[in-house]
Design an enzyme around this catalytic site. Structure first.
Site, PDB file in Angstrom:
ATOM      1  N   PRO A  81      -0.058   4.545  -1.515  1.00  0.00           N
ATOM      2  CA  PRO A  81       0.406   3.214  -1.878  1.00  0.00           C
ATOM      3  C   PRO A  81      -0.835   2.411  -2.516  1.00  0.00           C
ATOM      4  CG  PRO A  81       1.465   3.922   0.217  1.00  0.00           C
ATOM      5  CD  PRO A  81       0.327   5.169  -0.442  1.00  0.00           C
ATOM      6  N   CYS A  82      -0.347   1.577  -3.393  1.00  0.00           N
ATOM      7  CA  CYS A  82      -1.253   0.808  -4.254  1.00  0.00           C
ATOM      8  C   CYS A  82      -1.294  -0.855  -3.865  1.00  0.00           C
ATOM      9  CB  CYS A  82      -1.385   0.865  -5.676  1.00  0.00           C
ATOM     10  SG  CYS A  82       0.313   0.262  -6.353  1.00  0.00           S
ATOM     11  N   GLN A  83      -0.224  -1.246  -2.962  1.00  0.00           N
ATOM     12  CA  GLN A  83       0.016  -2.677  -2.697  1.00  0.00           C
ATOM     13  C   GLN A  83      -1.264  -3.447  -2.431  1.00  0.00           C
ATOM     14  OE1 GLN A  83       1.846  -0.145  -1.740  1.00  0.00           O
ATOM     15  NE2 GLN A  83       4.088  -0.573  -2.039  1.00  0.00           N
ATOM     16  N   PHE A  85      -4.178  -3.005  -3.429  1.00  0.00           N
ATOM     17  CA  PHE A  85      -5.310  -2.837  -4.419  1.00  0.00           C
ATOM     18  C   PHE A  85      -4.792  -3.588  -5.587  1.00  0.00           C
ATOM     19  CE2 PHE A  85      -5.625   1.046  -1.830  1.00  0.00           C
ATOM     20  CZ  PHE A  85      -6.768   0.685  -0.959  1.00  0.00           C
ATOM     21  N   SER A  86      -3.590  -3.964  -5.840  1.00  0.00           N
ATOM     22  CA  SER A  86      -3.015  -4.328  -7.036  1.00  0.00           C
ATOM     23  C   SER A  86      -3.442  -5.755  -7.478  1.00  0.00           C
ATOM     24  CB  SER A  86      -1.387  -4.203  -7.057  1.00  0.00           C
ATOM     25  OG  SER A  86      -0.860  -4.637  -8.210  1.00  0.00           O
TER      26      SER A  86
END
Length: 156
Positions: A81-83, A85-86
């Site tokens: 999951p990238c939330q 870091f986005s």
């Protein structure tokens, strides 16, 4: 006849990353994701793979032995999951999903493949977040020839 490289797909979603691997001549052996809707799609998209509904962080060596029936995968792919870091999100350093970068490398260390590919957002390389990646990669230091991250523009 050439043997297709077998991969394990962690944080598999519905299989976008695995589709790319398949088009490159690989095959998905096992795919793990925590979302039941995505896993049901994966099963349809890759009927020869074994989709597993599970928390990647909870998998240990004995689970992998059962899932892979003693087989060692050639590669591990995954897009944690990238939330957190986005650049278009809140970039919350306390987002518990940020620790899943480390879980990806735990799985790589356990599975001992010949290669791995991690996909995430460019924001993971920013000052203040890159340390999450650097620290997690230490788990496989010396085992792999790790290439520098490459930023790919999906529009290209």
């Amino acid at each position: 006849m050439n043997r297709k490289l077998g991969i394990v797909d962690v944080f598999s979603g519905c299989g976008g990353f695995a589709l790319g691997a398949e088009l490159a001549g690989m095959k998905s052996l096992v795919a793990v994701d925590i979302d039941p809707n995505l896993q049901s799609s994966y099963a349809i998209n890759f009927p020869e793979s074994r989709p597993i509904l599970a928390d990647v962080a909870s998998l240990d060596r004995s689970a992998w032995r059962l899932l892979l029936k003693g087989q060692r995968p050639d590669g591990v792919i995954g897009g944690p999951p990238c939330q957190g870091f986005s650049r278009i999100g809140k970039r919350n350093k306390a987002d518990p999903r940020n620790s899943l970068i480390s879980s990806f490398f735990d799985q790589v260390e356990m599975l001992d493949p010949n290669f791995f590919v991690l996909e995430n957002v460019e924001g993971l390389l920013d000052e203040g977040t890159k340390d999450v990646l650097t620290t997690a990669m230490e788990k496989v230091a010396g085992r792999f020839n790790v290439l520098d991250p490459v930023v790919v523009n999906a529009a290209d």
